[in-house]
Design a protein around this motif. Structure first.
Motif, PDB file in Angstrom:
ATOM      1  N   MET A   1       0.827  -1.196   0.000  1.00  0.00           N
ATOM      2  CA  MET A   1       0.000   0.000   0.000  1.00  0.00           C
ATOM      3  C   MET A   1       0.870   1.259   0.000  1.00  0.00           C
ATOM      4  SD  MET A   1      -3.207  -0.667   2.489  1.00  0.00           S
ATOM      5  CE  MET A   1      -4.587  -1.636   1.904  1.00  0.00           C
ATOM      6  N   ASN A   2       0.381   2.325  -0.614  1.00  0.00           N
ATOM      7  CA  ASN A   2       1.105   3.576  -0.658  1.00  0.00           C
ATOM      8  C   ASN A   2       0.832   4.366   0.606  1.00  0.00           C
ATOM      9  OD1 ASN A   2       1.948   3.101  -3.355  1.00  0.00           O
ATOM     10  ND2 ASN A   2      -0.067   3.729  -4.059  1.00  0.00           N
ATOM     11  N   ASN A   3       1.856   4.984   1.168  1.00  0.00           N
ATOM     12  CA  ASN A   3       1.682   5.784   2.368  1.00  0.00           C
ATOM     13  C   ASN A   3       1.062   7.121   2.006  1.00  0.00           C
ATOM     14  OD1 ASN A   3       2.892   3.893   4.045  1.00  0.00           O
ATOM     15  ND2 ASN A   3       4.930   4.621   3.480  1.00  0.00           N
ATOM     16  N   ILE A   4      -0.027   7.470   2.665  1.00  0.00           N
ATOM     17  CA  ILE A   4      -0.644   8.779   2.479  1.00  0.00           C
ATOM     18  C   ILE A   4      -0.992   9.311   3.855  1.00  0.00           C
ATOM     19  CG2 ILE A   4      -1.491   8.434   0.142  1.00  0.00           C
ATOM     20  CD1 ILE A   4      -4.178   7.682   1.281  1.00  0.00           C
ATOM     21  N   GLU A   5       0.007   9.301   4.728  1.00  0.00           N
ATOM     22  CA  GLU A   5      -0.230   9.649   6.112  1.00  0.00           C
ATOM     23  C   GLU A   5      -0.668  11.098   6.233  1.00  0.00           C
ATOM     24  OE1 GLU A   5       3.009   8.728   8.611  1.00  0.00           O
ATOM     25  OE2 GLU A   5       3.071   6.613   8.067  1.00  0.00           O
ATOM     26  N   GLY A   6      -1.640  11.318   7.099  1.00  0.00           N
ATOM     27  CA  GLY A   6      -2.097  12.651   7.405  1.00  0.00           C
ATOM     28  C   GLY A   6      -2.843  12.610   8.714  1.00  0.00           C
ATOM     29  N   SER A   7      -2.677  13.593   9.575  1.00  0.00           N
ATOM     30  CA  SER A   7      -3.286  13.565  10.898  1.00  0.00           C
ATOM     31  C   SER A   7      -4.633  14.272  10.870  1.00  0.00           C
ATOM     32  CB  SER A   7      -2.356  14.233  11.907  1.00  0.00           C
ATOM     33  OG  SER A   7      -2.903  14.187  13.198  1.00  0.00           O
ATOM     34  N   HIS A   8      -5.687  13.527  11.183  1.00  0.00           N
ATOM     35  CA  HIS A   8      -7.037  14.086  11.261  1.00  0.00           C
ATOM     36  C   HIS A   8      -7.729  13.516  12.496  1.00  0.00           C
ATOM     37  CE1 HIS A   8      -6.480  15.622   7.190  1.00  0.00           C
ATOM     38  NE2 HIS A   8      -6.061  14.429   6.852  1.00  0.00           N
ATOM     39  N   PRO A   9      -7.192  13.773  13.694  1.00  0.00           N
ATOM     40  CA  PRO A   9      -7.747  13.155  14.889  1.00  0.00           C
ATOM     41  C   PRO A   9      -9.149  13.656  15.183  1.00  0.00           C
ATOM     42  CG  PRO A   9      -6.130  14.818  15.487  1.00  0.00           C
ATOM     43  CD  PRO A   9      -6.064  14.666  13.997  1.00  0.00           C
ATOM     44  N   GLY A  10      -9.940  12.803  15.779  1.00  0.00           N
ATOM     45  CA  GLY A  10     -11.288  13.197  16.153  1.00  0.00           C
ATOM     46  C   GLY A  10     -12.129  11.990  16.504  1.00  0.00           C
ATOM     47  N   GLY A  11     -13.386  12.225  16.762  1.00  0.00           N
ATOM     48  CA  GLY A  11     -14.298  11.154  17.117  1.00  0.00           C
ATOM     49  C   GLY A  11     -14.928  10.512  15.906  1.00  0.00           C
ATOM     50  N   ALA A  12     -16.109   9.936  16.113  1.00  0.00           N
ATOM     51  CA  ALA A  12     -16.785   9.217  15.031  1.00  0.00           C
ATOM     52  C   ALA A  12     -17.062  10.118  13.839  1.00  0.00           C
ATOM     53  CB  ALA A  12     -18.086   8.606  15.561  1.00  0.00           C
ATOM     54  N   ILE A  28     -13.608   1.128  19.412  1.00  0.00           N
ATOM     55  CA  ILE A  28     -12.701   2.273  19.340  1.00  0.00           C
ATOM     56  C   ILE A  28     -13.447   3.513  19.814  1.00  0.00           C
ATOM     57  CG2 ILE A  28     -11.300   1.324  17.459  1.00  0.00           C
ATOM     58  CD1 ILE A  28     -12.904   3.048  15.505  1.00  0.00           C
ATOM     59  N   ASP A  29     -12.708   4.551  20.156  1.00  0.00           N
ATOM     60  CA  ASP A  29     -13.360   5.807  20.551  1.00  0.00           C
ATOM     61  C   ASP A  29     -12.686   7.030  19.944  1.00  0.00           C
ATOM     62  OD1 ASP A  29     -11.046   6.128  22.070  1.00  0.00           O
ATOM     63  OD2 ASP A  29     -12.013   5.595  23.959  1.00  0.00           O
ATOM     64  N   ASN A  30     -11.697   6.805  19.046  1.00  0.00           N
ATOM     65  CA  ASN A  30     -11.056   7.950  18.419  1.00  0.00           C
ATOM     66  C   ASN A  30     -10.517   7.587  17.048  1.00  0.00           C
ATOM     67  OD1 ASN A  30     -10.369  10.797  19.029  1.00  0.00           O
ATOM     68  ND2 ASN A  30      -8.284  10.141  18.578  1.00  0.00           N
ATOM     69  N   TYR A  31     -10.631   8.525  16.138  1.00  0.00           N
ATOM     70  CA  TYR A  31     -10.062   8.372  14.792  1.00  0.00           C
ATOM     71  C   TYR A  31      -8.794   9.206  14.729  1.00  0.00           C
ATOM     72  CZ  TYR A  31      -9.390   8.650   9.769  1.00  0.00           C
ATOM     73  OH  TYR A  31      -8.841   8.586   8.515  1.00  0.00           O
ATOM     74  N   GLU A  32      -7.692   8.585  14.258  1.00  0.00           N
ATOM     75  CA  GLU A  32      -6.403   9.269  14.242  1.00  0.00           C
ATOM     76  C   GLU A  32      -6.035   9.836  12.872  1.00  0.00           C
ATOM     77  OE1 GLU A  32      -4.622   9.791  16.970  1.00  0.00           O
ATOM     78  OE2 GLU A  32      -5.909   8.589  18.292  1.00  0.00           O
ATOM     79  N   ARG A  33      -5.902   8.945  11.884  1.00  0.00           N
ATOM     80  CA  ARG A  33      -5.418   9.408  10.582  1.00  0.00           C
ATOM     81  C   ARG A  33      -5.496   8.275   9.560  1.00  0.00           C
ATOM     82  NH1 ARG A  33      -1.154   7.998  13.770  1.00  0.00           N
ATOM     83  NH2 ARG A  33       0.487   6.702  12.851  1.00  0.00           N
ATOM     84  N   VAL A  34      -5.288   8.636   8.305  1.00  0.00           N
ATOM     85  CA  VAL A  34      -5.107   7.655   7.241  1.00  0.00           C
ATOM     86  C   VAL A  34      -3.680   7.134   7.329  1.00  0.00           C
ATOM     87  CG1 VAL A  34      -4.990   7.311   4.746  1.00  0.00           C
ATOM     88  CG2 VAL A  34      -6.811   8.699   5.706  1.00  0.00           C
ATOM     89  N   LEU A  35      -3.543   5.824   7.232  1.00  0.00           N
ATOM     90  CA  LEU A  35      -2.205   5.224   7.288  1.00  0.00           C
ATOM     91  C   LEU A  35      -1.680   4.928   5.897  1.00  0.00           C
ATOM     92  CD1 LEU A  35       0.122   4.013   8.947  1.00  0.00           C
ATOM     93  CD2 LEU A  35      -1.147   1.851   8.994  1.00  0.00           C
ATOM     94  N   VAL A  45      -5.673   4.623  10.975  1.00  0.00           N
ATOM     95  CA  VAL A  45      -5.251   4.424  12.365  1.00  0.00           C
ATOM     96  C   VAL A  45      -6.376   4.928  13.261  1.00  0.00           C
ATOM     97  CG1 VAL A  45      -3.548   4.930  14.141  1.00  0.00           C
ATOM     98  CG2 VAL A  45      -2.832   4.720  11.761  1.00  0.00           C
ATOM     99  N   VAL A  46      -6.818   4.085  14.182  1.00  0.00           N
ATOM    100  CA  VAL A  46      -7.860   4.435  15.143  1.00  0.00           C
ATOM    101  C   VAL A  46      -7.333   4.081  16.530  1.00  0.00           C
ATOM    102  CG1 VAL A  46      -9.750   4.140  13.502  1.00  0.00           C
ATOM    103  CG2 VAL A  46      -8.943   2.169  14.806  1.00  0.00           C
ATOM    104  N   SER A  47      -8.067   4.448  17.565  1.00  0.00           N
ATOM    105  CA  SER A  47      -7.554   4.180  18.910  1.00  0.00           C
ATOM    106  C   SER A  47      -8.679   4.008  19.915  1.00  0.00           C
ATOM    107  CB  SER A  47      -6.616   5.308  19.364  1.00  0.00           C
ATOM    108  OG  SER A  47      -7.316   6.538  19.425  1.00  0.00           O
ATOM    109  N   LYS A  48      -8.284   3.516  21.073  1.00  0.00           N
ATOM    110  CA  LYS A  48      -9.213   3.305  22.184  1.00  0.00           C
ATOM    111  C   LYS A  48      -8.486   3.686  23.462  1.00  0.00           C
ATOM    112  CE  LYS A  48     -12.629   1.219  24.594  1.00  0.00           C
ATOM    113  NZ  LYS A  48     -14.042   1.639  24.598  1.00  0.00           N
ATOM    114  N   LYS A  49      -9.087   4.575  24.244  1.00  0.00           N
ATOM    115  CA  LYS A  49      -8.489   4.987  25.513  1.00  0.00           C
ATOM    116  C   LYS A  49      -8.905   3.993  26.588  1.00  0.00           C
ATOM    117  CE  LYS A  49      -6.010   8.339  27.411  1.00  0.00           C
ATOM    118  NZ  LYS A  49      -6.664   9.597  27.787  1.00  0.00           N
ATOM    119  N   GLU A  50      -7.922   3.400  27.231  1.00  0.00           N
ATOM    120  CA  GLU A  50      -8.170   2.470  28.327  1.00  0.00           C
ATOM    121  C   GLU A  50      -7.441   2.990  29.556  1.00  0.00           C
ATOM    122  OE1 GLU A  50      -7.008  -1.396  27.022  1.00  0.00           O
ATOM    123  OE2 GLU A  50      -8.444  -1.440  25.365  1.00  0.00           O
TER     124      GLU A  50
END
Length: 253
Positions: A1-12, A28-35, A45-50
């Motif tokens: 896959m081609n890297n197209i990283e960009g930061s767009h953090p936020g919720g749903a 998950i509870d947060n959206y981070e960016r396109v990987l 990339v998504v995430s979950k706060k624990e």
């Protein structure tokens, strides 16, 4: 896959529609960016706060048929799960509306089926977290913002090329023992992170018992691996490796 990283953090609201289901069920509870973006899917990339810990995951979202760059799947999809259902197979081959729906279902669901099977067998593949509609959540390979490198990017970081070469081939053979041929293996879909090797991207994978093209696909996979590691002068004869691997698998059968 081609890297197209960009930061767009936020919720749903910041996530693609296909990922909303994982916010709803609490995966998950947060959206981070396109990987990265490939021919058939986009990985986010998504995430979950624990508690005080943020755990990162990779979310693969399949493109629609019209968006995909990879549409000629005859070598891979032939008889996959349809060998005993002649009506469905005819529909797929004739590209009827019914056949396209069936083909999409197979295409989008078999990757997670293969991942589960390979994980159970001890293969170096990403850990599957949750499968959903048109997408799935899996282990994120890296440390936070630091993603794992593809082999093609990690040439200088590979401390033990012969060991990594052997590890990749071990996985190819293990796949075969599980009746799976990757079909699109290359240094672009093998990740390397701190000595760990992980094979990704299985939508083109096929069952050699049902796909008459599987032998040619397996040989191509092995040739791609050998060609990459040839830069370290690692002696390898892909045709010999293929023949030994295939014959051993036939004996196991």
């Amino acid at each position: 896959m081609n890297n197209i990283e960009g930061s767009h953090p936020g919720g749903a609201g910041a996530a693609p529609e296909a990922l909303r289901q994982y916010f709803d069920d609490g995966t998950i509870d947060n959206y981070e960016r396109v990987l990265s973006e490939g021919k058939e899917a986009v990985v986010h990339v998504v995430s979950k706060k624990e508690g005080a810990v943020k755990r990162y995951y990779a979310a693969k979202v399949y493109k629609t048929r019209d968006e995909r760059g990879f549409k000629n799947r005859a070598d891979y999809l032939v008889t996959q799960g349809l060998s005993s259902k002649r009506r469905e197979l005819r529909a797929v081959r004739k590209k009827t509306r019914f056949g396209r729906v069936g083909e999409e279902f197979l295409w989008q669901n078999r990757e997670t089926v293969y991942l589960e099977k390979l994980l159970a067998a001890g293969a170096d593949v990403p850990v599957l977290v949750k499968a959903g509609r048109n997408s799935f959540i899996m282990e994120y390979l890296g440390d936070g913002e630091e993603r794992a490198l593809k082999l093609i990017e990690a040439k200088r970081e590979i401390a033990d090329p012969p060991g990594v070469f052997g590890r990749v081939l071990r996985n190819v053979e293990l796949f075969l023992r599980c009746n799976i041929v990757h079909g699109d293996l290359s240094p672009y879909n093998v990740l390397y992170h701190r000595g760990r090797v992980v094979v990704i991207d299985f939508p083109q994978a096929s069952d050699p018992r049902r796909n008459p093209n599987a032998q040619a696909l397996l040989l191509r996979d092995i040739r791609n691996v050998c060609a990459f590691f040839a830069r370290w002068d690692i002696p390898a004869a892909p045709e010999v490796i293929y023949a030994e691997m295939w014959n051993k698998n036939q004996l196991n059968e």
